[in-house]
Design an enzyme around this catalytic site. Structure first.
Site, mmCIF file in Angstrom:
data_model
loop_
_atom_site.group_PDB
_atom_site.id
_atom_site.type_symbol
_atom_site.label_atom_id
_atom_site.label_comp_id
_atom_site.label_asym_id
_atom_site.label_seq_id
_atom_site.Cartn_x
_atom_site.Cartn_y
_atom_site.Cartn_z
ATOM 1 N N ASP A 163 0.554 -0.926 0.379
ATOM 2 C CA ASP A 163 -0.146 0.055 0.180
ATOM 3 C C ASP A 163 0.558 1.717 -0.037
ATOM 4 O O ASP A 163 0.439 2.166 -0.496
ATOM 5 C CB ASP A 163 -0.710 0.127 1.120
ATOM 6 C CG ASP A 163 -1.862 -0.893 1.433
ATOM 7 O OD1 ASP A 163 -2.539 -1.206 0.100
ATOM 8 O OD2 ASP A 163 -2.516 -1.184 2.267
ATOM 9 N N ASP A 164 2.267 1.386 -0.152
ATOM 10 C CA ASP A 164 3.908 2.290 -0.346
ATOM 11 C C ASP A 164 3.575 3.215 -1.210
ATOM 12 O O ASP A 164 3.621 1.882 -1.856
ATOM 13 C CB ASP A 164 4.635 1.376 0.783
ATOM 14 C CG ASP A 164 5.618 2.735 0.538
ATOM 15 O OD1 ASP A 164 5.295 4.014 1.904
ATOM 16 O OD2 ASP A 164 6.095 3.380 0.468
ATOM 17 N N LEU A 165 2.609 3.597 -1.596
ATOM 18 C CA LEU A 165 3.034 4.757 -2.599
ATOM 19 C C LEU A 165 4.136 4.932 -3.768
ATOM 20 O O LEU A 165 5.386 4.946 -4.104
ATOM 21 C CB LEU A 165 2.347 6.007 -2.779
ATOM 22 C CG LEU A 165 0.536 5.722 -2.453
ATOM 23 C CD1 LEU A 165 0.090 7.236 -2.380
ATOM 24 C CD2 LEU A 165 -0.282 5.401 -3.448
ATOM 25 N N LEU A 184 7.319 3.498 -2.767
ATOM 26 C CA LEU A 184 7.276 1.596 -2.288
ATOM 27 C C LEU A 184 7.125 1.465 -4.370
ATOM 28 O O LEU A 184 7.518 1.049 -5.393
ATOM 29 C CB LEU A 184 7.183 0.932 -2.204
ATOM 30 C CG LEU A 184 7.836 -0.934 -2.451
ATOM 31 C CD1 LEU A 184 8.530 -1.267 -2.891
ATOM 32 C CD2 LEU A 184 6.989 -2.264 -1.662
ATOM 33 N N TRP A 231 13.445 3.332 -1.449
ATOM 34 C CA TRP A 231 12.910 3.762 -0.918
ATOM 35 C C TRP A 231 13.840 5.184 -0.985
ATOM 36 O O TRP A 231 13.880 6.768 -1.245
ATOM 37 C CB TRP A 231 12.493 3.738 0.514
ATOM 38 C CG TRP A 231 11.073 3.649 1.309
ATOM 39 C CD1 TRP A 231 9.926 4.065 0.062
ATOM 40 C CD2 TRP A 231 10.719 3.277 1.883
ATOM 41 N NE1 TRP A 231 8.883 3.255 0.903
ATOM 42 C CE2 TRP A 231 9.340 2.983 1.916
ATOM 43 C CE3 TRP A 231 11.976 2.073 3.067
ATOM 44 C CZ2 TRP A 231 8.669 1.926 2.698
ATOM 45 C CZ3 TRP A 231 10.292 2.332 3.884
ATOM 46 C CH2 TRP A 231 9.267 2.031 3.857
#
Length: 214
Positions: A162-164, A166, A204
């Site tokens: 859910d990490d934009l 990544l 990241w």
């Protein structure tokens, strides 16, 4: 992302993970040496990490830092559940928190103060069991729980789909900038196991941005 003090110890698995990733993934083989003097470091106590995550939800890193400063001026530089509960919602609102964030932080303090969560046991619990406990707290969703697994517990194999940031990095490095689905991201990550946290951290870094706990 701020520079990492090289005097801070690496996670015990870091070198093994780096060796695996450089052997298995041609992109990471290029990226990892660019950040040889930095690695994942832990972010304070469980309560402080989660409180900071809630305070920083849905705002920029700069705004989150400013709001956190005002929050700690109200409840103390090292916030505790007791201090947050004593301050009350009104004082947290005066510090700049929205009504919802103030309620969420209060609920977090209640969970810790009344021992509805068991942080002393998290070190020996599996990832999903920790996530389940965290999801019972208002204001904490799966993304925040996974960030906690990464930055506080330093779990080695977390893949925060859910990490934009990544997904953006996977798009940039593996799909020539084309949008990627969660399925495609998971397929790319299959070569990273059991060190998906480490791969995520380097991706990241490749964006030269600071992941903010939301």
């Amino acid at each position: 992302m701020p520079a990492v003090d090289s005097a801070v110890a690496k996670p015990h698995y870091w070198e093994e993970a780096v060796a695996h990733l450089m052997r298995r993934d041609r992109i990471l083989k290029k990226l990892i040496p660019q950040h040889a003097e930095a690695w994942l470091t832990s972010r304070g106590t469980p309560f402080v990490t989660l409180a900071q995550a809630i305070v920083g939800q849905q705002i920029s890193a700069k705004a989150a830092d400013a709001l956190w400063l005002r929050f700690t001026e109200t409840v103390g530089r090292r916030p505790t559940p007791a201090a947050v509960l004593e301050a009350g919602t009104a004082a947290l609102r005066q510090a700049g928190l929205s009504q919802r964030k103030a309620e969420y932080v209060q609920d977090l303090a209640l969970h810790f103060g009344e021992r509805r969560v068991r942080p002393e046991k998290w070190a020996v619990m599996d990832d999903e069991s920790v996530v389940s406990e965290l999801l019972a707290i208002r204001g904490i969703g799966r993304w925040t729980a996974e960030m906690f697994l990464i930055f506080n517990l330093q779990r080695p194999d977390v893949l925060p789909l859910d990490d934009l940031g990544l997904l953006k990095a996977i798009s940039l490095h593996y799909f020539s900038g084309e949008p990627v689905s969660r399925f495609e991201a998971r397929e790319v990550s299959s070569a990273w196991q059991p060190w998906r946290t480490v791969a995520t951290w380097y991706l990241w870094r490749s964006l030269e941005s600071k992941p903010v706990l939301n």
